[in-house]
Enzyme design. Sequence first.
Site, PDB file in Angstrom:
ATOM      1  N   VAL A 172       0.836  -1.201   0.000  1.00  0.00           N
ATOM      2  CA  VAL A 172       0.000   0.000   0.000  1.00  0.00           C
ATOM      3  C   VAL A 172       0.870   1.249   0.000  1.00  0.00           C
ATOM      4  CG1 VAL A 172      -1.891   1.214   1.132  1.00  0.00           C
ATOM      5  CG2 VAL A 172      -1.787  -1.287   1.216  1.00  0.00           C
ATOM      6  N   ASP A 173       1.969   1.221   0.739  1.00  0.00           N
ATOM      7  CA  ASP A 173       2.902   2.349   0.724  1.00  0.00           C
ATOM      8  C   ASP A 173       3.475   2.564  -0.682  1.00  0.00           C
ATOM      9  OD1 ASP A 173       2.945   3.493   3.270  1.00  0.00           O
ATOM     10  OD2 ASP A 173       4.249   1.947   4.063  1.00  0.00           O
ATOM     11  N   VAL A 174       3.863   1.469  -1.328  1.00  0.00           N
ATOM     12  CA  VAL A 174       4.434   1.590  -2.672  1.00  0.00           C
ATOM     13  C   VAL A 174       3.412   2.157  -3.642  1.00  0.00           C
ATOM     14  CG1 VAL A 174       5.417   0.303  -4.600  1.00  0.00           C
ATOM     15  CG2 VAL A 174       6.091  -0.270  -2.266  1.00  0.00           C
TER      16      VAL A 174
END
Length: 417
Positions: A172-174
Site C-alpha cells: 500500500v505504501d508503494v
Amino acid sequence: MPQDATGQPLAGLRVADFSRVLAGPYATMMLADFGADVIKIESPAGDDTRQWLPPVDAQGDSTYFGSVNRNKRSVVCDLGTDAGLAVARRLAETADVVVENFRPGVMDRFALGFEQLRAVNPSLVYCSITGFGAGAGARLPGYDLLVQAVGGLMSVTGRPDEEPSKVGVALVDVLSGLNAVSGVLLALRARDATDASGTAGHRVEVDLLTTLLSALTNQAAGTLATGQSPTRIGNAHPSIAPYELFDAADRPLVIAVGNDRQFRTLVRLLGAPALADDDRFRGNADRVRHRTVLKKLIEDRLRPEPAAHWVGVLTDAGVPAGQVNTLDEAFAFAAALGLDPVVELGAAGRTSRQVANPIHLAGRPAAYRLCPPRLGEHEGADWLAPSPTAAPGRAPVPAPVPATGLYRVPPTPKGLS
C-alpha cells in the site's frame, strides 16, 4: 561511473523531500531517477528506516533505507531550532515540489504548510501523503499493515481455513508513492498548461486507505455492485479458472488460464483433452463453479513431472505458466529476459546494488547518480541549478544560510517527529 541528469525529463526540477519511511521516499526517488534534484530534509535522528536492519549492505547501512533513497542529497534540519527551521523554510520556499508525509497539521506548525509556502512561492506543487486523510482520520497512524487490515486487503488474502494474511511487502505504501508521483506530474502539467505565468501552484493529497480501495479494482467493483464482500480463496481467482497454484513433482507452479482456447491446450498437453468438453469445465463460469474438482484433476496429471518440465511445455504452447521463484530466481529470470533489473552504484569507495527503475523512457532512461546518502552527508547543500520551470516573478533562491551550527545533533532530537 555515476551518471548525471543532463537531458532527463525532470532535470532542474527542485524537490524538497520532507518525507520518510516508504511512500514519500519511494515517490521522490522515482522523480530523482529521471533528473529531479531531490534534497532529503531529515531530523537529527534521521529517517526511521536508517535503523531498520538487518539486512545491511556492503557498508553496513540499512538496505530498507537504501531501497528508496538513491539519487538524493541529505541535509539535517532540527526544526526545534531557529537556524534549522530557517534552512528548511528556505529550501521549501524555493522548491518546485514539496513532498511530506507527516500527520496533518505538523507542517503548518512549522509554517511549512501549503498555504504558508504558497504565499511566497505561488508556483509550488505541494504533495501530502497521509494514512487516512486530513479529516476524521487525521489522527489515525498510517502504517501499511494497519491499512491492509482496515482497507480490506487482508480479508481477501490467504487461505479460507487460515487467518487473514498481509501481502509480503508494504504494497500500500508503494502504491501510494506511485499515486504521489502521478499527482505531482499532473499538478506540474496543470500548472504549466492553465497559467501562462506558471505561478498557479497546486496541492496534491494522497492517502493510503483510498489508494488501497482503488487498487482492489475487481474485488472492490464486485462488492459495490452486489453488496457482498468477497472472501479468502487462497491463490485462486474469484472470476477465472484454472488460475492458481498447482503442485508438480518437486515444487509448485502457477497456471493462469484466461480463456477457453488456453484451457483446451492445457488439457490436451496434460493428456486429458476430454475435460474441455466436460459440462463442468466447458466455459469459464463452469470452471469457476467447479474449481476445486478441476484443480485435483489437473494436479493428478502434473505430479509425475517436475515443475520446470511443465513450465517449458505449457509456455511453448502459449499457456501462461511459471514457477514460484525466490527473489534470487526472480532477478535471474528478469536478467535472462534482457530486462536489466539490477543497477550498481558506486562512488568514493561506496557501492550500492539496487533494483532498476521499472519505467523505460526511450531516449531518456533513468539515471543512477548517487548512492543512498549518509545522514547529513550534503550539509549546506543548495539547489544544483536554477529550475527551468521557474516562472517570471518567482521568488529567487536566496543565498545559503551559513552551515555552521545548523546541523548539530542534540541529546534529545526535536523537530521532524
